[in-house]
Design an enzyme around this catalytic site. Structure first.
Site, PDB file in Angstrom:
ATOM      1  N   ASP A 144     -48.404  -6.782 -95.556  1.00 46.85           N
ATOM      2  CA  ASP A 144     -48.810  -6.785 -96.969  1.00 46.85           C
ATOM      3  C   ASP A 144     -49.428  -5.454 -97.422  1.00 46.85           C
ATOM      4  O   ASP A 144     -49.550  -5.214 -98.620  1.00 46.85           O
ATOM      5  CB  ASP A 144     -49.833  -7.900 -97.235  1.00 46.85           C
ATOM      6  CG  ASP A 144     -49.315  -9.267 -96.822  1.00 46.85           C
ATOM      7  OD1 ASP A 144     -48.087  -9.447 -96.767  1.00 46.85           O
ATOM      8  OD2 ASP A 144     -50.148 -10.160 -96.547  1.00 46.85           O
ATOM      9  N   MET A 186     -42.594 -11.042 -99.802  1.00 46.40           N
ATOM     10  CA  MET A 186     -43.957 -11.433 -99.406  1.00 46.40           C
ATOM     11  C   MET A 186     -44.979 -10.421 -99.940  1.00 46.40           C
ATOM     12  O   MET A 186     -44.633  -9.516-100.680  1.00 46.40           O
ATOM     13  CB  MET A 186     -44.035 -11.532 -97.891  1.00 46.40           C
ATOM     14  CG  MET A 186     -43.402 -12.788 -97.328  1.00 46.40           C
ATOM     15  SD  MET A 186     -43.647 -12.860 -95.536  1.00 46.40           S
ATOM     16  CE  MET A 186     -43.215 -14.579 -95.220  1.00 46.40           C
TER      17      MET A 186
HETATM   18  O1  F6P Z   1     -49.844 -11.830 -94.495  1.00 47.27           O
HETATM   19  C1  F6P Z   1     -48.534 -11.695 -94.070  1.00 47.27           C
HETATM   20  C2  F6P Z   1     -47.670 -12.755 -94.682  1.00 47.27           C
HETATM   21  O2  F6P Z   1     -46.351 -12.562 -94.242  1.00 47.27           O
HETATM   22  C3  F6P Z   1     -47.731 -12.845 -96.204  1.00 47.27           C
HETATM   23  O3  F6P Z   1     -46.983 -11.849 -96.846  1.00 47.27           O
HETATM   24  C4  F6P Z   1     -47.258 -14.246 -96.434  1.00 47.27           C
HETATM   25  O4  F6P Z   1     -47.768 -14.789 -97.650  1.00 47.27           O
HETATM   26  C5  F6P Z   1     -47.832 -14.982 -95.270  1.00 47.27           C
HETATM   27  O5  F6P Z   1     -48.079 -14.034 -94.257  1.00 47.27           O
HETATM   28  C6  F6P Z   1     -46.947 -16.059 -94.742  1.00 47.27           C
HETATM   29  O6  F6P Z   1     -47.617 -16.670 -93.703  1.00 47.27           O
HETATM   30  P1  F6P Z   1     -46.968 -17.817 -92.815  1.00 47.27           P
HETATM   31  O7  F6P Z   1     -46.082 -17.161 -91.823  1.00 47.27           O
HETATM   32  O8  F6P Z   1     -48.137 -18.467 -92.194  1.00 47.27           O
HETATM   33  O9  F6P Z   1     -46.215 -18.706 -93.753  1.00 47.27           O
END
Ligand code: F6P
Length: 363
Positions: A144, A186
């Site tokens: 991010d 994301m």
């Molecule tokens: O923080 C990294 C990230 O990939 C974000 O961009 C996204 O919102 C989140 O993690 C998704 O997390 P998970 O893999 O727990 O769904």
């Protein structure tokens, strides 16, 4: 002769390409000083759950991992030791504080320092562990790119590269079919991935959380393009982007885990079809952005951060986050950034560039 240290490494939160390169650099740098290097599995699990022991990190284990995605240590985004999810006797989920147990295990294991590789959540946990006396050095990881005070976090460049390639590919099919394509990337509450991949792939519209958007402005752009003979439009939307006055769309929350964002691309596509009568489709890139081999840039900053973390341990310079500013590596106190987020600066030259070349930002 300097003391032989026993240093633990862990990876927390969502994985990101580059984690293994940090582990390799830190492990080799530590072993070359004669230290013992150990891995904590699945976030902090090896210090809170005896069935998951620490792993002794060897030279052999480091072979060929710089280019590997994921993390050889495993990670956890439901692994905050201060809010550890558990099931009570009736099978209901709740959270409890297991940090005292973690600190006791850290001492029993004769660990001298912890190298914590993670994003905002991990640095928040690290700042609380520091208060309990654990000597921590943090390494900034997240696709991010939303950690303050560092130009880059490892994983970001790879995520942008993957997203850019995906958007490039979707562009050719959008043009063939005269479609509006809405691609969700994301980034949580920051628009770094959307802005950079949108610019690099020459998208027509980029919607980021920092600039709440107006559908009428997007429609104006679609119509302008049509008037120039371009009957397709590429829209990149950050998962945390919102319509003016609207809320971030979420997919719900699991106990002990951050809220899952998502759904905005589908909403935008549906609304634009209703407003324009044109066919709009949505694509969610999702975890594709986190998988696979890191780019050269991410490999290099990961190796640099891992080696710098070991230098910080050697200096006894604890409770610091390794950061990159102006291509120089340095260290700042972790508590200074805990709980903060680096958003895309609206007065920065990247936003100015987007506007100068006619990229529509939905406002
Ligand atoms: O923080 C990294 C990230 O990939 C974000 O961009 C996204 O919102 C989140 O993690 C998704 O997390 P998970 O893999 O727990 O769904």
């Amino acid at each position: 002769m300097s003391k032989k240290l026993r240093v633990a490494i862990n990876t927390g939160g969502g994985d990101a390409p580059g984690l293994n390169a940090v582990i390799r650099a830190a492990t080799l740098a530590g072993l070359n000083k004669g230290w013992e290097m150990v891995g904590i599995r699945n976030g902090y699990r090896s210090l809170t759950d005896e069935s998951t022991p620490l792993v002794t990190l060897t030279r052999d284990m480091m072979r060929g991992i710089t280019m590997m995605g994921g993390t050889i240590l495993g990670t956890a985004n439901r692994g905050n030791p201060f809010e550890m999810p558990y099931q009570d006797k009736d099978g209901n989920w709740d959270v409890r504080d297991e940090s005292d147990q973690l600190v006791a295990r850290f001492q029993e294991e004769n660990l001298d320092a912890l190298i914590a590789i993670g994003g905002d959540g991990s640095m928040y946990i690290a700042s609380k562990l520091i208060e309990k006396g654990i000597p921590v050095v943090g390494v900034p990881k997240t696709i991010d790119n939303d950690l303050p005070r560092t130009d880059y976090t490892l994983g970001f460049d790879t995520a942008v590269t993957i997203a850019t390639e995906a958007i490039d590919r979707i562009t050719t099919t959008a043009e063939s079919h005269d479609r509006i394509m809405v691609i969700e990337v994301m980034g949580r509450y920051a628009g770094w991935i959307a802005l950079h991949s949108g610019l690099a792939s020459t998208a027509d519209v980029v919607l980021i959380p920092e600039i709440p958007f107006d559908y009428e402005k997007i429609v104006e752009k679609i119509n302008l393009r049509a008037s120039r003979g371009r009957n397709y439009t590429m829209i990149v939307v950050a998962e945390g982007a919102t319509e003016k006055g609207g809320n971030v769309l979420t997919k719900g929350k699991v106990i002990g885990q951050a809220e899952q964002l998502g759904g905005i691309a589908e909403r935008v596509a549906k609304t634009l079809t209703e407003m324009t009568g044109r066919e709009a489709r949505s694509v969610v890139l999702g975890h594709l952005q986190r998988g696979g081999s890191p780019t050269n840039f991410d490999r290099i900053i990961s190796l640099r951060a891992g080696a710098e973390a070991v230098r910080a341990v050697e200096d006894g310079d604890f409770n610091k986050l390794i950061i990159f500013q102006g291509n120089k590596v340095s260290r700042i106190p972790i508590p200074e950034i805990a709980g903060q987020m680096k958003k895309v600066p609206l007065d920065g030259d990247t936003i100015a560039t987007a506007r100068d070349i006619g990229l529509n930002l939905g406002d």
